[in-house]
Design an enzyme around this catalytic site. Sequence first.
Site, short mmCIF file in Angstrom:
data_model
loop_
_atom_site.label_atom_id
_atom_site.label_comp_id
_atom_site.label_asym_id
_atom_site.label_seq_id
_atom_site.Cartn_x
_atom_site.Cartn_y
_atom_site.Cartn_z
CG ASN A 186 -1.53 7.51 11.84
OD1 ASN A 186 -0.57 7.53 11.31
ND2 ASN A 186 -2.57 7.19 11.21
N GLY A 187 0.24 10.52 12.12
CA GLY A 187 0.02 11.68 11.25
C GLY A 187 1.41 12.47 11.61
CD GLU A 202 5.46 -3.96 -2.57
OE1 GLU A 202 5.25 -2.91 -1.83
OE2 GLU A 202 4.42 -4.36 -3.11
CE LYS A 233 -2.74 -2.93 3.14
NZ LYS A 233 -2.27 -3.94 1.87
CG HIS A 257 13.51 2.65 -27.73
ND1 HIS A 257 13.98 3.12 -28.78
CD2 HIS A 257 12.29 2.22 -27.93
CE1 HIS A 257 12.84 3.03 -29.76
NE2 HIS A 257 12.03 2.22 -29.28
CB CYS A 281 1.72 5.01 13.93
SG CYS A 281 2.91 6.00 13.45
CD1 TRP A 301 7.00 2.19 9.14
CD2 TRP A 301 6.24 4.40 8.19
NE1 TRP A 301 7.49 2.56 7.52
CE2 TRP A 301 7.15 3.75 7.36
CE3 TRP A 301 5.94 5.61 8.14
CZ2 TRP A 301 7.27 4.43 6.01
CZ3 TRP A 301 6.21 6.16 6.70
CH2 TRP A 301 7.15 5.68 5.94
NE ARG A 337 -2.86 2.16 10.98
CZ ARG A 337 -3.48 2.98 9.77
NH1 ARG A 337 -4.18 2.30 9.08
NH2 ARG A 337 -3.38 4.22 9.87
CD GLU A 368 1.04 -4.54 -8.45
OE1 GLU A 368 1.33 -3.45 -8.19
OE2 GLU A 368 0.82 -5.32 -7.49
CE LYS A 402 2.71 -6.24 -4.29
NZ LYS A 402 1.67 -5.23 -4.89
C1 F6R Z 1 2.30 -2.19 -2.96
C2 F6R Z 1 1.29 -1.21 -2.30
C3 F6R Z 1 1.47 0.14 -2.25
C4 F6R Z 1 -0.11 0.79 -2.40
C5 F6R Z 1 0.07 2.31 -2.34
C6 F6R Z 1 -1.11 2.85 -2.24
O1 F6R Z 1 1.99 -3.61 -2.71
O2 F6R Z 1 0.68 -1.70 -1.45
O3 F6R Z 1 2.18 0.35 -3.60
O4 F6R Z 1 -0.58 0.31 -3.30
O5 F6R Z 1 0.80 2.57 -1.38
O6 F6R Z 1 -1.99 2.64 -1.38
P1 F6R Z 1 -3.55 2.98 -1.26
O7 F6R Z 1 -4.28 1.88 -2.43
O8 F6R Z 1 -4.10 2.40 0.09
O9 F6R Z 1 -3.80 4.18 -1.65
#
Ligand code: F6R
Length: 598
Positions: free
Chosen positions: A101-102, A484, A593, A500, A2, A75, A27, A477, A481
Amino acid sequence: MCGIIAYYGDELAAPILLEGLKRLEYRGYDSAGIVTIDSKSEFQIKKDIGKVLEIHERLNLMDLEGTTGIAHTRWATHGGVTRENAHPQISNNNKIAVIHNGIIENYKELKAKLISEGFQFSSETDTEVVPNLIEYWMRIRGLDFVHAVFNSFQSLEGNFALVVLDRDSKTIVGSKNGSPLVLGIGQNNDFFLASDIPAFLDKTKDVVYLYDGDTVIITGSSGAKRSYEILDFRTGNPVDRLIQSVSWDIEHAAKGEFDHFMLKEISEQVETIQSAASQDREKIQDIIQRIKKARGVFLIGCGSSFHACLSASYLFSKLASFHVNAVLASEFSAYEDFLKEDTLVIAVTQSGETIDVLDAIKTAKQKGCQIVSIVNVMGSSATQFADESLFLNVGPEVSVLSTKTYTAQLAVLTLLAFSLAGKYEEGLRRLKYLWNIVYNLTAESMRIRIKQLADELSSHDHIFVLGRGSLYATALEAALKIKEVSYIHAEAFAGGELKHGPISLIGKGTPCIVFVSKDTESKILSNAMEVKSRGGYLIGVGSHKIDTFDEFVKVPESEELNPISQIIPIQILSYQLAVILGHDPDRPRNLAKSVTVR
Ligand code: F6R
């Protein structure tokens, strides 16, 4: 996860808090709320479900009175998305407001105890126990506000950043324990508390990074009388923390001419890859010595950051003949028995707050391992636990998706791999030279080209991605992208693995993106042929067009640096797919995030 923002000063609080909420929305964005104290010393509260601007349109968050207030964007973790569960949460006697937050892990026991004392609860949140615990210690046990807060916090288990507002004494207390919180010191002796610096960056660049246990008490309603002190809530002892100045500008936290932060941040990569590569040479050498001395090196991260680790593990091996283990931070505990005092753990994390990464770091610390963190957010928890940290230097990343921080992580790791091979100068030169390529990859013409591709792909339910070597990590990756942000199922395979099993998924017209580099070309192209001969639709990403490809995106060959450049068109593709499909690229559903829950 959050977002928290609090203001204590002489200006009207609501506009400052609203602006802060907008900047923190990455967030959490399922509900939001603000509480201020008005001239009659009453709470004025507005909260609701939805995104900040939607709530503002419905309720006008600007017309709350008062120069002191706290605000939150949520969130959901405990309790669904309802108005009752939105923060602030208020005590039964309507005197204490809390944003959080938490997760408070022992909230059920605390709630039962409070109910037995006659307290009532109106939300399903874990947070609501906090204002009521504070009320309990004040009203029933006779403590003053600050002592009541300390007693309450000492009984909480779990991770939290909490900000508490006391209506009667007009005091704000903010505390950090495992979740981020930073104090901003304004020009007019006014104060801010927030989950992240961009929330108040238009007001001040002077910040105090808080450590776990740090509890800031802000009192004294007007001008010079206003002050803050920091105590450790676990011991009650004062803590001395430096005021530091951040180098980020507010432009970094604003969209500018772009429709979305995601596109802005993709476009910024022309500069950010350069700034990430501009590291202090002595620090790099120090880390290289730690790597060389270590018996066992782990690269750990989650999501995109893990993909950067995996990509780097190929580079360390190829360039420097050095073995490192790339491990998902959430799986790291399985390796606990291999950790010794001379093991080095390199934690790669944009936020520095991902709980899985912090858990892994703590496990490693307990075993006496050395920790290096590669982080974007200064002062974040990962940097506080680490023996040494390298910063990405790319400014705040606001879009939920990692784009510029992913390539920055790769740039830093690439520099380390070159340095380990005794080729620091060459690594730096090559990274700096990449500017030319990234400039063209992020240009308008590339966006137009990729938009055509996105138009074609947007009607598909599945997209597959193939790569080999370090480009296998790029494929992972790319698939992350795409899925998500567009919600299209995308899945990556190492080229050699296709036969396989996964090849049974390929049918007529199944789109398959293939990353090609000079060193993987012959093998990956035979994998591509396997797809083509089953009717698959091939989209090649590489330096030259091959007849087999139905579509082709040109990315000049950059050898060891291909993982940095080749992901960029797919970042743009993901963005375009989201826009075409009507999704908000900056705030994909169900995502936050930084993930501070296990
Ligand atoms: C994907 C993305 C997430 C972060 C993951 C780790 O676009 O942003 O997969 O890479 O949650 O986050 P950090 O790097 O902040 O530990």
